[in-house]
Design an enzyme around this catalytic site. Sequence first.
Site, PDB file in Angstrom:
ATOM      1  N   SER A 162     -15.047  -2.376 -21.918  1.00 40.78           N
ATOM      2  CA  SER A 162     -13.650  -2.791 -22.046  1.00 40.78           C
ATOM      3  C   SER A 162     -13.589  -3.993 -22.971  1.00 40.78           C
ATOM      4  CB  SER A 162     -13.080  -3.163 -20.671  1.00 40.78           C
ATOM      5  OG  SER A 162     -13.732  -4.311 -20.155  1.00 40.78           O
ATOM      6  N   LYS A 163     -12.385  -4.537 -23.111  1.00 37.56           N
ATOM      7  CA  LYS A 163     -12.181  -5.662 -24.020  1.00 37.56           C
ATOM      8  C   LYS A 163     -13.001  -6.892 -23.626  1.00 37.56           C
ATOM      9  CE  LYS A 163      -7.703  -4.714 -26.127  1.00 37.56           C
ATOM     10  NZ  LYS A 163      -8.262  -4.798 -27.495  1.00 37.56           N
TER      11      LYS A 163
END
Length: 499
Positions: A260-261
Amino acid sequence: MTNTPDARVRVRFAPSPTGRLHVGGARTAIYNWAFARAMGGDFILRIEDTDPERSTEENVQVILNAMKWLGLNWDEGPEVGGDAGPYFQTERTGTYAEALERMKARGSVYPCFCTKESLDAKRAKAEAEEGGYAGYDRTCRDLDPAEAAARIAAGEPHVWRLRVPEGRGAIEFDDAVYGHVSFPAEVMDDMIVVRTDGSPTYNFAVVCDDANMGITHVIRGDDHLSNTPRQILIYEALGFDVPTFAHLSMILGPDGKKLSKRHGAASVEEFCERGYLPDAMVNFLALLGWSLDGETTLIDRETLCREFSLERVTKKDAVFDETKLDWMNGQYIKEMGASAWVQASLPWLFELGATAEDVAARPEFYLGMYPLVAERLQRLDEIPAKLAFLFWGAHVPEFDEKSVAKVLKKEGARADEALRACRAVLADESRPWEAASLEEACRAEGERLELKPKLLFQPLRVAVCGNMVSPPLFESIVLLPRADVLARIDQVTEEVFGG
């Protein structure tokens, strides 16, 4: 549509245009594309744009641009067309209505008039008194057809639910990645297929689309594995053959959690903006769960499209190793050639002050940069830091303080003598402005002055490039006008040594 063993392979990538294309989605697209190419089949791009708030035209373009940047050309879909269109779910509402009528005729669905409030109350009661929610209690399943028709005619709100066959054995299928999978049918709810407003639910729409488009293989992330038994029931309720499913493992960050980010860049667009090459990204993402032979790391897209098979896809979760991606990208940069490098590097060259007109007018200048950095770049966004000095003109905006102290001002370094000697060589217009010739002449001057090459060339490097770390010195110098090089040496001489 009938899916027979000898049917032409048809696969699809069906993203929702709700934001940037995540690298997990990109890998799914790559596997579908490569499988279609390897099997001589069709790769279809379908846009699942049923989220009215987030599915914008801008987000559609983001998806299309990411696909184009990766070089994943689709055979049918937006901007291409095809016989199985439309390729946007919002344009396919008629096909869902037809499918619902088909299921009604087959007795595979029934109307449910239970309100959300009554269902919520039943759920709360079951969870409080019986230790868990067992799903919809089928209150409306056996309503008298005449009563149901009258209530519909009176305008009473209702949904349409799938009638899961009683006595249906386990829902089983052979997944191309996970192997044999079985789900007990008795835990399958009579799921909603069409909502009160007439819109299809996700599982219903996907099955309708895949069936109507003749999809033979559904290759997707394993987060959809739990949807598969529900979709198989819908295929059966419609009377369509079930496609082959292949579920792909998750992509994890270095910490073992889903990428994810928080791990850094997570979308295709971000990797593009950071200076990764599309060929390197396709190669890297393809290896996150698939291998050619267990050993080969650098695989061009032609080989991928020829050799890809679902048999070599692993169900083990893949780890996104950015260090490996950087190395791989560097290998692609090293092999891409000067012309391709210039075109790919334009965004970063423009940051330095280049213009399209200048690139066209001085091709030798820009092509000449490539050998300086071909083996020193891992990403194209490193270009500004490495090549800014080529765009300074006659004046160095700022010298690196550490380099000045360590090279120019170091006691006993004789940096001023080195600069004077090199300047004399570089100012001699009778000498060709060629790297080998200039370096040879400067070395001769260094030997005459009994200056070691390091003590001779480091001051010149700082004067011309602003610091003691730069691409090959004389190959860099000959890309610059002689007057600019001399002016920079004079600037150092005046600022550091007082003229």
